[in-house]
Design a protein around this motif. Sequence first.
Motif, short mmCIF file in Angstrom:
data_model
loop_
_atom_site.label_atom_id
_atom_site.label_comp_id
_atom_site.label_asym_id
_atom_site.label_seq_id
_atom_site.Cartn_x
_atom_site.Cartn_y
_atom_site.Cartn_z
N ARG A 71 -28.15 -9.48 -12.41
CA ARG A 71 -29.26 -10.22 -11.80
C ARG A 71 -28.65 -11.47 -11.18
O ARG A 71 -27.61 -11.96 -11.64
CB ARG A 71 -30.33 -10.59 -12.83
N ASP A 72 -29.28 -12.00 -10.15
CA ASP A 72 -28.75 -13.20 -9.51
C ASP A 72 -28.79 -14.37 -10.47
O ASP A 72 -29.71 -14.51 -11.29
CB ASP A 72 -29.55 -13.54 -8.25
N ASP A 73 -27.77 -15.22 -10.38
CA ASP A 73 -27.72 -16.41 -11.22
C ASP A 73 -28.86 -17.34 -10.81
O ASP A 73 -28.93 -17.77 -9.66
CB ASP A 73 -26.37 -17.11 -11.02
N PRO A 74 -29.78 -17.66 -11.73
CA PRO A 74 -30.94 -18.48 -11.35
C PRO A 74 -30.56 -19.91 -10.98
O PRO A 74 -31.33 -20.58 -10.29
CB PRO A 74 -31.82 -18.45 -12.61
N ALA A 75 -29.40 -20.38 -11.42
CA ALA A 75 -29.00 -21.75 -11.11
C ALA A 75 -28.29 -21.86 -9.76
O ALA A 75 -28.50 -22.81 -9.02
CB ALA A 75 -28.09 -22.29 -12.21
N THR A 76 -27.45 -20.88 -9.44
CA THR A 76 -26.63 -20.96 -8.22
C THR A 76 -27.06 -19.99 -7.14
O THR A 76 -26.68 -20.16 -5.98
CB THR A 76 -25.16 -20.68 -8.56
N GLY A 77 -27.83 -18.95 -7.51
CA GLY A 77 -28.19 -17.92 -6.55
C GLY A 77 -27.09 -16.92 -6.29
O GLY A 77 -27.26 -16.01 -5.46
N ARG A 78 -25.95 -17.05 -6.99
CA ARG A 78 -24.86 -16.09 -6.78
C ARG A 78 -25.27 -14.70 -7.26
O ARG A 78 -25.97 -14.57 -8.27
CB ARG A 78 -23.60 -16.53 -7.53
N PRO A 79 -24.82 -13.65 -6.55
CA PRO A 79 -25.15 -12.29 -6.99
C PRO A 79 -24.58 -12.01 -8.37
O PRO A 79 -23.46 -12.42 -8.69
CB PRO A 79 -24.47 -11.41 -5.93
N GLY A 80 -25.36 -11.32 -9.18
CA GLY A 80 -24.92 -11.01 -10.54
C GLY A 80 -24.10 -9.74 -10.61
O GLY A 80 -24.09 -8.91 -9.70
N LEU A 81 -23.40 -9.60 -11.74
CA LEU A 81 -22.53 -8.45 -11.98
C LEU A 81 -22.88 -7.80 -13.31
O LEU A 81 -23.29 -8.47 -14.26
CB LEU A 81 -21.06 -8.89 -12.05
#
Length: 213
Positions: A71-81
């Motif tokens: 899921r995307d990181d809620p703090a940075t918006g980076r794509p999750g793995l």
Amino acid sequence: MKLPLTIHQARLGAAEFKVIRPARPPERAVLSEGRWYLDAEVDQGAAQLIAGLWALAATSPRSLVHVPLRRDDPATGRPGLDLVLLHHSLQFAPSRWKELRAKLGAGRARTADLPGPTAFDPAVDHYPQERHHKENRDRFHTRVHTETLFLTGSATLFADTAWVFADVAHNGSGHVYAHPARRHYCVELDQGNGYFGSGSGLHVVYRDEWPDY
């Protein structure tokens, strides 16, 4: 520590692979690629679960341990793995993961009974000097493929690092409560402390505030 799991088996050509997943993926956890590290953010429950799966990986050299985290990181918006823990000896190519994952099916339920990894003990040297010797080839190797981090190591290496998520689970919430102005609590494994041979290191951060998913 009782760990509810699902066990999956599938064939790719002549080879059969076993994949272990948690029965319920961690809800409050994200894994993403940062500038310097692979960043994992977890609450206490997620840290405890991943610590158990990490310990299980140490004793499962013929299995891939898959932790669904994407899921995307809620703090940075980076794509999750997602995360896959596997042994060097399995010689599994990450490029085959998408095909294998599509064949896994519902799996069968099982409960693993683990002693549970211990939290960080200041009396134990978790960063021994011998890990820095050039003769030390027992290090993690990483590769990101199909939105999944593959962390490849040995039984000894997984066993020696099982304390990382357990430490965050054990100490993170207490640190945040005791130090509200300095809430950051983390543990790091990287090339500098001799645990990683290639790729970014791992930065595990305790996080107690999460959006509703």
